[in-house]
Design a protein around this motif. Structure first.
Motif, mmCIF file in Angstrom:
data_model
loop_
_atom_site.group_PDB
_atom_site.id
_atom_site.type_symbol
_atom_site.label_atom_id
_atom_site.label_comp_id
_atom_site.label_asym_id
_atom_site.label_seq_id
_atom_site.Cartn_x
_atom_site.Cartn_y
_atom_site.Cartn_z
ATOM 1 N N VAL A 172 0.856 -1.178 0.000
ATOM 2 C CA VAL A 172 0.000 0.000 0.000
ATOM 3 C C VAL A 172 0.901 1.239 0.000
ATOM 4 N N ASN A 173 0.389 2.344 -0.473
ATOM 5 C CA ASN A 173 1.159 3.577 -0.558
ATOM 6 C C ASN A 173 1.266 4.265 0.810
ATOM 7 N N PRO A 174 2.487 4.462 1.324
ATOM 8 C CA PRO A 174 2.629 5.124 2.624
ATOM 9 C C PRO A 174 2.147 6.571 2.613
ATOM 10 N N GLN A 175 2.082 7.183 1.443
ATOM 11 C CA GLN A 175 1.600 8.566 1.367
ATOM 12 C C GLN A 175 0.160 8.689 1.859
ATOM 13 N N ASN A 176 -0.625 7.618 1.729
ATOM 14 C CA ASN A 176 -2.002 7.656 2.219
ATOM 15 C C ASN A 176 -2.045 7.823 3.728
ATOM 16 N N THR A 177 -1.155 7.118 4.442
ATOM 17 C CA THR A 177 -1.096 7.254 5.901
ATOM 18 C C THR A 177 -0.679 8.665 6.273
ATOM 19 N N GLN A 178 0.311 9.186 5.579
ATOM 20 C CA GLN A 178 0.751 10.557 5.845
ATOM 21 C C GLN A 178 -0.383 11.549 5.595
ATOM 22 N N GLU A 179 -1.105 11.371 4.505
ATOM 23 C CA GLU A 179 -2.223 12.268 4.181
ATOM 24 C C GLU A 179 -3.283 12.241 5.277
ATOM 25 N N VAL A 180 -3.639 11.045 5.738
ATOM 26 C CA VAL A 180 -4.655 10.929 6.792
ATOM 27 C C VAL A 180 -4.144 11.539 8.089
ATOM 28 N N GLY A 181 -2.904 11.219 8.468
ATOM 29 C CA GLY A 181 -2.332 11.773 9.697
ATOM 30 C C GLY A 181 -2.295 13.288 9.676
ATOM 31 N N GLU A 182 -1.835 13.856 8.570
ATOM 32 C CA GLU A 182 -1.765 15.315 8.462
ATOM 33 C C GLU A 182 -3.163 15.941 8.424
ATOM 34 N N TYR A 183 -4.103 15.261 7.786
ATOM 35 C CA TYR A 183 -5.471 15.787 7.764
ATOM 36 C C TYR A 183 -6.053 15.814 9.178
ATOM 37 N N LEU A 184 -5.869 14.737 9.932
ATOM 38 C CA LEU A 184 -6.364 14.708 11.310
ATOM 39 C C LEU A 184 -5.714 15.813 12.132
ATOM 40 N N GLU A 185 -4.421 16.005 11.956
ATOM 41 C CA GLU A 185 -3.740 17.099 12.666
ATOM 42 C C GLU A 185 -4.349 18.449 12.291
ATOM 43 N N SER A 186 -4.685 18.637 11.013
ATOM 44 C CA SER A 186 -5.257 19.911 10.574
ATOM 45 C C SER A 186 -6.623 20.161 11.194
ATOM 46 N N ARG A 187 -7.284 19.112 11.616
ATOM 47 C CA ARG A 187 -8.592 19.236 12.286
ATOM 48 C C ARG A 187 -8.426 19.285 13.809
ATOM 49 N N ASN A 188 -7.180 19.348 14.285
ATOM 50 C CA ASN A 188 -6.876 19.414 15.725
ATOM 51 C C ASN A 188 -7.429 18.225 16.489
ATOM 52 N N VAL A 189 -7.280 17.051 15.885
ATOM 53 C CA VAL A 189 -7.766 15.806 16.472
ATOM 54 C C VAL A 189 -6.607 15.125 17.213
ATOM 55 N N LYS A 190 -6.940 14.370 18.243
ATOM 56 C CA LYS A 190 -5.919 13.593 18.957
ATOM 57 C C LYS A 190 -5.460 12.451 18.041
ATOM 58 N N VAL A 191 -4.262 12.569 17.522
ATOM 59 C CA VAL A 191 -3.744 11.563 16.600
ATOM 60 C C VAL A 191 -2.252 11.367 16.836
ATOM 61 N N GLU A 192 -1.847 10.124 16.776
ATOM 62 C CA GLU A 192 -0.433 9.775 16.726
ATOM 63 C C GLU A 192 -0.257 8.957 15.457
ATOM 64 N N TRP A 193 0.640 9.394 14.591
ATOM 65 C CA TRP A 193 0.872 8.653 13.358
ATOM 66 C C TRP A 193 2.362 8.659 13.056
ATOM 67 N N GLU A 194 2.787 7.605 12.364
ATOM 68 C CA GLU A 194 4.199 7.528 12.014
ATOM 69 C C GLU A 194 4.428 6.637 10.805
ATOM 70 N N LEU A 195 5.406 7.026 10.027
ATOM 71 C CA LEU A 195 5.964 6.183 8.983
ATOM 72 C C LEU A 195 7.273 5.695 9.575
ATOM 73 N N ARG A 196 7.423 4.383 9.696
ATOM 74 C CA ARG A 196 8.626 3.844 10.342
ATOM 75 C C ARG A 196 9.192 2.698 9.519
ATOM 76 N N ASP A 197 10.404 2.304 9.856
ATOM 77 C CA ASP A 197 11.036 1.197 9.149
ATOM 78 C C ASP A 197 10.195 -0.061 9.297
ATOM 79 N N GLY A 198 10.081 -0.790 8.210
ATOM 80 C CA GLY A 198 9.381 -2.062 8.256
ATOM 81 C C GLY A 198 8.580 -2.310 6.998
ATOM 82 N N GLY A 199 8.208 -3.562 6.826
ATOM 83 C CA GLY A 199 7.427 -3.985 5.682
ATOM 84 C C GLY A 199 6.073 -4.510 6.106
#
Length: 164
Positions: free
Chosen positions: A111-138
């Motif tokens: 799956v495209n990691p950019q989708n996770t980044q997009e969702v995480g950043e969108y939640l942050e833009s709505r001032n929602v409680k979110v923890e998100w990360e792109l980390r090493d691993g498959g």
């Protein structure tokens, strides 16, 4: 797997991977089974959903459609394309009561990691409680193990902040 090709939605037809009452299966049938067999609190402040891979996208389909049932959502290496649109349909007041966790492996080829980044950043833009990360691993069990530990921590912290 709850109808992953049906987008974790309720659709017409006999249950299979492409159609069926899959959102209801998760939000009604499985929840009722858990409540009948385990000690639970019947309050959305103390209910969480966690999904892995396709199910990591499914938690947004089910969770955003059932904000009256769940208040903590975790997606581990999730196929979260389309989640922003599902979140957009939820008011700021409702989102303020929901906690989110998302992660994704940089080496994941499924799956495209950019989708996770997009969702995480969108939640942050709505001032929602979110923890998100792109980390090493498959896309594998080692990545899932770390993600589950993080998701359970986020859910636990959410429950404690709600008075558990």
């Amino acid at each position: 797997n709850s109808g992953k090709m049906a987008g974790y939605r309720d659709t017409e037809g006999e249950p299979n991977n492409n159609q069926g009452p899959w959102a209801s299966h998760i939000s009604i049938d499985i929840r009722n089974e858990i409540d009948a067999n385990f000690r639970t609190l019947d309050d959305p402040k103390f209910r969480a959903l966690t999904g892995i891979s396709m199910g990591g996208g499914g938690v947004f389909s089910v969770g955003m459609a059932n904000t009256d049932l769940y208040s903590s959502i975790a997606s581990i290496m999730g196929a979260v394309g389309g989640a922003v649109e599902q979140i957009e349909a939820v008011s700021d007041d409702v989102l303020a009561g929901i906690t989110f966790y998302l992660d994704f492996g940089i080496q994941d080829k499924m799956v495209n990691p950019q989708n996770t980044q997009e969702v995480g950043e969108y939640l942050e833009s709505r001032n929602v409680k979110v923890e998100w990360e792109l980390r090493d691993g498959g896309h594998n069990s080692a990545f899932i193990s770390d993600g589950l530990a993080n998701a359970m921590r986020i859910h636990s912290e959410h429950f404690v902040s709600n008075g558990l």
